[in-house]
Motif scaffolding. Structure first.
Motif, PDB file in Angstrom:
ATOM      1  N   LYS A  87      58.535  55.437  14.888  1.00 48.78           N
ATOM      2  CA  LYS A  87      59.845  55.642  14.267  1.00 48.78           C
ATOM      3  C   LYS A  87      60.215  54.435  13.421  1.00 48.78           C
ATOM      4  CE  LYS A  87      64.630  56.921  15.379  1.00 48.78           C
ATOM      5  NZ  LYS A  87      65.582  57.238  16.471  1.00 48.78           N
ATOM      6  N   GLU A  94      56.081  56.958  20.092  1.00 52.57           N
ATOM      7  CA  GLU A  94      57.079  57.603  19.239  1.00 52.57           C
ATOM      8  C   GLU A  94      58.153  56.611  18.807  1.00 52.57           C
ATOM      9  OE1 GLU A  94      58.372  61.161  21.222  1.00 52.57           O
ATOM     10  OE2 GLU A  94      56.353  62.031  21.189  1.00 52.57           O
ATOM     11  N   CYS A  95      58.500  55.683  19.694  1.00 55.31           N
ATOM     12  CA  CYS A  95      59.473  54.646  19.349  1.00 55.31           C
ATOM     13  C   CYS A  95      58.894  53.697  18.295  1.00 55.31           C
ATOM     14  CB  CYS A  95      59.870  53.883  20.610  1.00 55.31           C
ATOM     15  SG  CYS A  95      61.112  52.593  20.337  1.00 55.31           S
ATOM     16  N   SER A 120      57.782  60.511  11.820  1.00 53.53           N
ATOM     17  CA  SER A 120      58.536  61.339  12.756  1.00 53.53           C
ATOM     18  C   SER A 120      57.658  61.818  13.901  1.00 53.53           C
ATOM     19  CB  SER A 120      59.133  62.553  12.034  1.00 53.53           C
ATOM     20  OG  SER A 120      58.114  63.485  11.698  1.00 53.53           O
ATOM     21  N   ALA A 121      58.300  62.182  15.010  1.00 55.10           N
ATOM     22  CA  ALA A 121      57.574  62.691  16.177  1.00 55.10           C
ATOM     23  C   ALA A 121      56.808  63.964  15.837  1.00 55.10           C
ATOM     24  CB  ALA A 121      58.548  62.945  17.325  1.00 55.10           C
ATOM     25  N   GLN A 126      53.247  57.588  25.586  1.00 49.95           N
ATOM     26  CA  GLN A 126      53.684  58.515  24.533  1.00 49.95           C
ATOM     27  C   GLN A 126      55.075  58.135  24.016  1.00 49.95           C
ATOM     28  OE1 GLN A 126      53.213  62.706  25.327  1.00 49.95           O
ATOM     29  NE2 GLN A 126      54.939  63.255  24.040  1.00 49.95           N
ATOM     30  N   GLN A 127      55.974  57.831  24.919  1.00 47.14           N
ATOM     31  CA  GLN A 127      57.324  57.451  24.512  1.00 47.14           C
ATOM     32  C   GLN A 127      57.308  56.164  23.693  1.00 47.14           C
ATOM     33  OE1 GLN A 127      59.262  57.266  28.311  1.00 47.14           O
ATOM     34  NE2 GLN A 127      59.266  59.504  28.570  1.00 47.14           N
ATOM     35  N   TYR A 175      48.532  64.646  19.884  1.00 49.00           N
ATOM     36  CA  TYR A 175      47.854  64.091  21.055  1.00 49.00           C
ATOM     37  C   TYR A 175      46.681  65.004  21.435  1.00 49.00           C
ATOM     38  CZ  TYR A 175      52.414  61.789  21.245  1.00 49.00           C
ATOM     39  OH  TYR A 175      53.550  61.091  20.929  1.00 49.00           O
ATOM     40  N   ILE A 181      53.131  63.393  14.912  1.00 54.00           N
ATOM     41  CA  ILE A 181      52.284  62.726  15.902  1.00 54.00           C
ATOM     42  C   ILE A 181      51.602  63.788  16.757  1.00 54.00           C
ATOM     43  CG2 ILE A 181      52.194  61.045  17.774  1.00 54.00           C
ATOM     44  CD1 ILE A 181      54.879  59.941  16.755  1.00 54.00           C
TER      45      ILE A 181
END
Length: 280
Positions: free
Chosen positions: A93, A89-90, A98-99, A85-86, A104, A102
């Motif tokens: 970006k 998001e990176c 934007s987060a 997940q991290q 899930y 997103i």
């Protein structure tokens, strides 16, 4: 819904939307990706062109069987899912997504086919809320059971909103087997007249590599995918009761837990269950 007829009717509009320069900054796409990194493989250029778009991940990217994980990881399945997940998001970006855009759906990697009904309902709800101009997802090609499940979930969810002018469906490339080897960056069956091919400019290639690099846990996998082109097409009207092609599917070649015949059984059961529910 007459899936193919509706898509054909929208082809000209879709082509213009996705290819017009400069792009419509207000247009929003929805990419349904089976796993974190699939959106970068298949639609990085479009996501950067339409940064107000949405990305929906069908699974958490973390199988239960640690033998299916990337090498070098020493953590719990939940921690691996957090890493994925991290990374997502990176990566997104880098494309300007934007987060907050997103989402899930949290199926377990390799097990999306067991949750078709829940995933379909969740995606249909998002389509109602977000009203994207176009939905982009995987083709039904036997590369990964979760990719095939994404194709099925997209079709079912779109059929639920079709009477209210649901968005047209497009497909991005991922991978499949041909001649005993894994083929990436092109479709199993090619129909150039109904495909959009994007040859990435230098800055787009650099951005895509930056997004790929953000998925550090998937580095060895992503090295196998092209960074200079992306291709999309109209989604065909698949028969999910049959395998996508003759012979062994790629995930059967890999000896993963799911088989093509079992996937089709689960798909047929899910389709029957949703039809029965719709009649009540």
């Amino acid at each position: 819904m007459n899936w193919r007829a509706d898509s054909e009717k929208s082809w000209g509009k879709i082509s213009k939307l996705l290819q017009t320069e400069p792009p419509d900054s207000d247009a929003r796409l929805l990419v349904l990706a089976a796993h974190p990194d699939d959106e970068t493989i298949g639609a990085s250029a479009l996501l950067s062109r339409f940064p107000h778009s949405f990305v929906v991940f069908l699974t958490d990217g973390a199988p239960r069987d640690t033998r299916l994980w990337s090498s070098g990881l020493n953590c719990s399945r939940e921690e691996y899912a957090c890493i994925r997940q991290q990374e997502a998001e990176c990566a997104l970006k880098c494309a300007g997504v934007s987060a907050a855009n997103i989402f899930y759906l949290d199926a377990v990697d390799q097990e999306a086919t067991f949750a078709i009904a829940r995933l379909t309902a969740a995606l249909a709800n998002l389509l109602e809320r977000l009203c994207p101009a176009v939905v982009i997802t995987h083709a039904y090609e036997g590369g990964h059971p979760d990719h095939d499940s994404a194709a099925l979930v997209a079709r079912l969810a779109l059929s639920m909103v079709s009477q209210r002018a649901g968005p047209p469906a497009m497909e991005m490339t991922s991978y499949h087997v041909r001649g005993g080897r894994c083929v990436t960056g092109e479709f199993l069956e090619q129909h150039p007249a109904r495909e959009l091919r994007f040859e990435l400019l230098k800055k787009e290639r650099e951005r895509k590599r930056q997004m790929m690099n953000a998925y550090a846990s998937q580095r060895l996998v992503l090295e196998k995918f092209p960074a200079d082109r992306e291709c999309l097409r109209l989604a065909p009207d698949y028969d999910f009761s049959k395998p996508p092609h003759e012979g062994r599917l790629w995930y059967e070649c890999m000896d993963w837990p799911m088989t093509g015949s079992r996937w089709c059984e689960l798909a047929v059961a899910a389709l029957a269950g949703l039809r029965e529910h719709a009649c009540h």
